[in-house]
Design a protein around this motif. Sequence first.
Motif, PDB file in Angstrom:
ATOM      1  N   GLU A   5       0.833  -1.207   0.000  1.00 14.35           N
ATOM      2  CA  GLU A   5       0.000   0.000   0.000  1.00 14.35           C
ATOM      3  C   GLU A   5       0.869   1.259   0.000  1.00 14.35           C
ATOM      4  O   GLU A   5       0.591   2.211  -0.725  1.00 14.35           O
ATOM      5  CB  GLU A   5      -0.932  -0.002   1.214  1.00 14.35           C
ATOM      6  CG  GLU A   5      -2.025  -1.035   1.114  1.00 14.35           C
ATOM      7  CD  GLU A   5      -2.877  -1.105   2.367  1.00 14.35           C
ATOM      8  OE1 GLU A   5      -4.065  -0.768   2.274  1.00 14.35           O
ATOM      9  OE2 GLU A   5      -2.338  -1.493   3.414  1.00 14.35           O
ATOM     10  N   THR A   6       1.921   1.262   0.788  1.00 16.78           N
ATOM     11  CA  THR A   6       2.836   2.402   0.841  1.00 16.78           C
ATOM     12  C   THR A   6       3.472   2.650  -0.519  1.00 16.78           C
ATOM     13  O   THR A   6       3.548   3.791  -0.990  1.00 16.78           O
ATOM     14  CB  THR A   6       3.920   2.166   1.905  1.00 16.78           C
ATOM     15  OG1 THR A   6       3.294   1.978   3.173  1.00 16.78           O
ATOM     16  CG2 THR A   6       4.877   3.342   1.991  1.00 16.78           C
ATOM     17  N   ARG A   9       0.810   4.045  -3.032  1.00 16.38           N
ATOM     18  CA  ARG A   9       0.507   5.458  -2.755  1.00 16.38           C
ATOM     19  C   ARG A   9       1.665   6.337  -3.205  1.00 16.38           C
ATOM     20  O   ARG A   9       1.461   7.402  -3.788  1.00 16.38           O
ATOM     21  CB  ARG A   9       0.224   5.670  -1.273  1.00 16.38           C
ATOM     22  CG  ARG A   9      -1.102   5.119  -0.830  1.00 16.38           C
ATOM     23  CD  ARG A   9      -1.365   5.434   0.620  1.00 16.38           C
ATOM     24  NE  ARG A   9      -2.520   4.703   1.112  1.00 16.38           N
ATOM     25  CZ  ARG A   9      -3.078   4.923   2.283  1.00 16.38           C
ATOM     26  NH1 ARG A   9      -2.606   5.847   3.082  1.00 16.38           N
ATOM     27  NH2 ARG A   9      -4.120   4.216   2.670  1.00 16.38           N
ATOM     28  N   GLY A  14      -3.933   4.377  -7.363  1.00 19.06           N
ATOM     29  CA  GLY A  14      -5.037   3.922  -6.541  1.00 19.06           C
ATOM     30  C   GLY A  14      -5.045   2.407  -6.497  1.00 19.06           C
ATOM     31  O   GLY A  14      -4.398   1.749  -7.321  1.00 19.06           O
ATOM     32  N   TYR A  15      -5.772   1.853  -5.546  1.00 19.95           N
ATOM     33  CA  TYR A  15      -5.819   0.396  -5.442  1.00 19.95           C
ATOM     34  C   TYR A  15      -7.085  -0.094  -4.761  1.00 19.95           C
ATOM     35  O   TYR A  15      -7.746   0.636  -4.028  1.00 19.95           O
ATOM     36  CB  TYR A  15      -4.590  -0.151  -4.711  1.00 19.95           C
ATOM     37  CG  TYR A  15      -4.389   0.379  -3.306  1.00 19.95           C
ATOM     38  CD1 TYR A  15      -5.130  -0.112  -2.230  1.00 19.95           C
ATOM     39  CD2 TYR A  15      -3.443   1.353  -3.039  1.00 19.95           C
ATOM     40  CE1 TYR A  15      -4.939   0.373  -0.944  1.00 19.95           C
ATOM     41  CE2 TYR A  15      -3.243   1.843  -1.757  1.00 19.95           C
ATOM     42  CZ  TYR A  15      -3.988   1.343  -0.717  1.00 19.95           C
ATOM     43  OH  TYR A  15      -3.804   1.822   0.561  1.00 19.95           O
ATOM     44  N   ALA A  77      -3.188  13.488  -1.243  1.00 20.59           N
ATOM     45  CA  ALA A  77      -2.356  12.552  -1.994  1.00 20.59           C
ATOM     46  C   ALA A  77      -0.900  13.000  -2.033  1.00 20.59           C
ATOM     47  O   ALA A  77       0.009  12.173  -2.054  1.00 20.59           O
ATOM     48  CB  ALA A  77      -2.901  12.389  -3.409  1.00 20.59           C
ATOM     49  N   TYR A  80       1.902  11.548   0.090  1.00 22.13           N
ATOM     50  CA  TYR A  80       2.492  10.255  -0.280  1.00 22.13           C
ATOM     51  C   TYR A  80       3.274  10.340  -1.580  1.00 22.13           C
ATOM     52  O   TYR A  80       4.250   9.617  -1.765  1.00 22.13           O
ATOM     53  CB  TYR A  80       1.387   9.193  -0.398  1.00 22.13           C
ATOM     54  CG  TYR A  80       0.641   9.021   0.893  1.00 22.13           C
ATOM     55  CD1 TYR A  80       1.117   8.175   1.881  1.00 22.13           C
ATOM     56  CD2 TYR A  80      -0.518   9.743   1.145  1.00 22.13           C
ATOM     57  CE1 TYR A  80       0.453   8.041   3.088  1.00 22.13           C
ATOM     58  CE2 TYR A  80      -1.192   9.613   2.351  1.00 22.13           C
ATOM     59  CZ  TYR A  80      -0.706   8.768   3.318  1.00 22.13           C
ATOM     60  OH  TYR A  80      -1.360   8.648   4.514  1.00 22.13           O
ATOM     61  N   ASP A  81       2.825  11.171  -2.507  1.00 21.19           N
ATOM     62  CA  ASP A  81       3.459  11.323  -3.816  1.00 21.19           C
ATOM     63  C   ASP A  81       3.369  12.787  -4.220  1.00 21.19           C
ATOM     64  O   ASP A  81       2.268  13.287  -4.465  1.00 21.19           O
ATOM     65  CB  ASP A  81       2.749  10.435  -4.853  1.00 21.19           C
ATOM     66  CG  ASP A  81       3.248  10.674  -6.264  1.00 21.19           C
ATOM     67  OD1 ASP A  81       4.420  11.045  -6.446  1.00 21.19           O
ATOM     68  OD2 ASP A  81       2.446  10.504  -7.201  1.00 21.19           O
ATOM     69  N   THR A  84       1.178  13.726  -7.228  1.00 23.62           N
ATOM     70  CA  THR A  84      -0.265  13.487  -7.188  1.00 23.62           C
ATOM     71  C   THR A  84      -0.885  14.503  -6.235  1.00 23.62           C
ATOM     72  O   THR A  84      -0.413  14.668  -5.123  1.00 23.62           O
ATOM     73  CB  THR A  84      -0.576  12.057  -6.704  1.00 23.62           C
ATOM     74  OG1 THR A  84       0.109  11.136  -7.540  1.00 23.62           O
ATOM     75  CG2 THR A  84      -2.061  11.767  -6.759  1.00 23.62           C
ATOM     76  N   TRP A  88      -7.667  12.244  -1.534  1.00 22.82           N
ATOM     77  CA  TRP A  88      -7.881  10.826  -1.808  1.00 22.82           C
ATOM     78  C   TRP A  88      -8.482  10.192  -0.565  1.00 22.82           C
ATOM     79  O   TRP A  88      -8.289  10.675   0.546  1.00 22.82           O
ATOM     80  CB  TRP A  88      -6.569  10.138  -2.183  1.00 22.82           C
ATOM     81  CG  TRP A  88      -6.153  10.422  -3.602  1.00 22.82           C
ATOM     82  CD1 TRP A  88      -6.039  11.654  -4.191  1.00 22.82           C
ATOM     83  CD2 TRP A  88      -5.798   9.470  -4.595  1.00 22.82           C
ATOM     84  NE1 TRP A  88      -5.630  11.522  -5.495  1.00 22.82           N
ATOM     85  CE2 TRP A  88      -5.475  10.186  -5.767  1.00 22.82           C
ATOM     86  CE3 TRP A  88      -5.709   8.085  -4.614  1.00 22.82           C
ATOM     87  CZ2 TRP A  88      -5.074   9.558  -6.941  1.00 22.82           C
ATOM     88  CZ3 TRP A  88      -5.301   7.472  -5.792  1.00 22.82           C
ATOM     89  CH2 TRP A  88      -4.997   8.198  -6.930  1.00 22.82           C
ATOM     90  N   ARG A  90      -9.126   6.776   1.841  1.00 25.66           N
ATOM     91  CA  ARG A  90      -8.790   5.425   2.291  1.00 25.66           C
ATOM     92  C   ARG A  90     -10.097   4.794   2.725  1.00 25.66           C
ATOM     93  O   ARG A  90     -10.893   5.425   3.436  1.00 25.66           O
ATOM     94  CB  ARG A  90      -7.825   5.492   3.474  1.00 25.66           C
ATOM     95  CG  ARG A  90      -7.413   4.139   4.014  1.00 25.66           C
ATOM     96  CD  ARG A  90      -6.414   4.292   5.149  1.00 25.66           C
ATOM     97  NE  ARG A  90      -6.962   4.990   6.292  1.00 25.66           N
ATOM     98  CZ  ARG A  90      -7.665   4.422   7.272  1.00 25.66           C
ATOM     99  NH1 ARG A  90      -7.947   3.145   7.250  1.00 25.66           N
ATOM    100  NH2 ARG A  90      -8.108   5.147   8.284  1.00 25.66           N
ATOM    101  N   TRP A 109      -7.760   2.775  -1.913  1.00 21.65           N
ATOM    102  CA  TRP A 109      -7.144   4.101  -1.966  1.00 21.65           C
ATOM    103  C   TRP A 109      -7.521   4.670  -3.326  1.00 21.65           C
ATOM    104  O   TRP A 109      -7.138   4.119  -4.363  1.00 21.65           O
ATOM    105  CB  TRP A 109      -5.635   3.984  -1.807  1.00 21.65           C
ATOM    106  CG  TRP A 109      -4.849   5.246  -1.950  1.00 21.65           C
ATOM    107  CD1 TRP A 109      -3.974   5.542  -2.961  1.00 21.65           C
ATOM    108  CD2 TRP A 109      -4.804   6.362  -1.062  1.00 21.65           C
ATOM    109  NE1 TRP A 109      -3.406   6.775  -2.752  1.00 21.65           N
ATOM    110  CE2 TRP A 109      -3.895   7.299  -1.581  1.00 21.65           C
ATOM    111  CE3 TRP A 109      -5.462   6.673   0.128  1.00 21.65           C
ATOM    112  CZ2 TRP A 109      -3.618   8.510  -0.971  1.00 21.65           C
ATOM    113  CZ3 TRP A 109      -5.191   7.886   0.743  1.00 21.65           C
ATOM    114  CH2 TRP A 109      -4.278   8.783   0.207  1.00 21.65           C
TER     115      TRP A 109
END
Length: 120
Positions: A5-6, A9, A14-15, A77, A80-81, A84, A88, A90, A109
């Motif tokens: 997940e880390t 992100r 997305g996932y 977002a 994390y990035d 992006t 977002w 969770r 996500w």
Amino acid sequence: MGHLETALRGAGKGYVLGVKGTHAVKAWIDRPWICGTAKQVAQALPPSAWRRCSTGEGSQGPRLHDWTYLELADLEASDYDPCTTGLWTRGLLIRRRLVDGELAYFSTWAPAGTALEKLA
């Protein structure tokens, strides 16, 4: 949050990832209080929380299941990035089979406002 997940992100992806019923679930401050395992959360849901939808056509017609989606936290977002942007969400997506009621759980996500049908 696990390593996969880390990494997703951090890559701005997305996932919807399958998790076990023992997966810990906790809503953050701006959501209704939800805390426990995915299975415990699912068991506490009222019948009105479920919505029937298709995940596409199968060999015998639409693949119908009952679904529910719980938004757990809205996060920036860019935390994390840096490439992006925007809010977002969770969340926890739960699928219930029509035949026997068996449940499957998914950590999500996605951009805020993503529809349950798209996640399913």
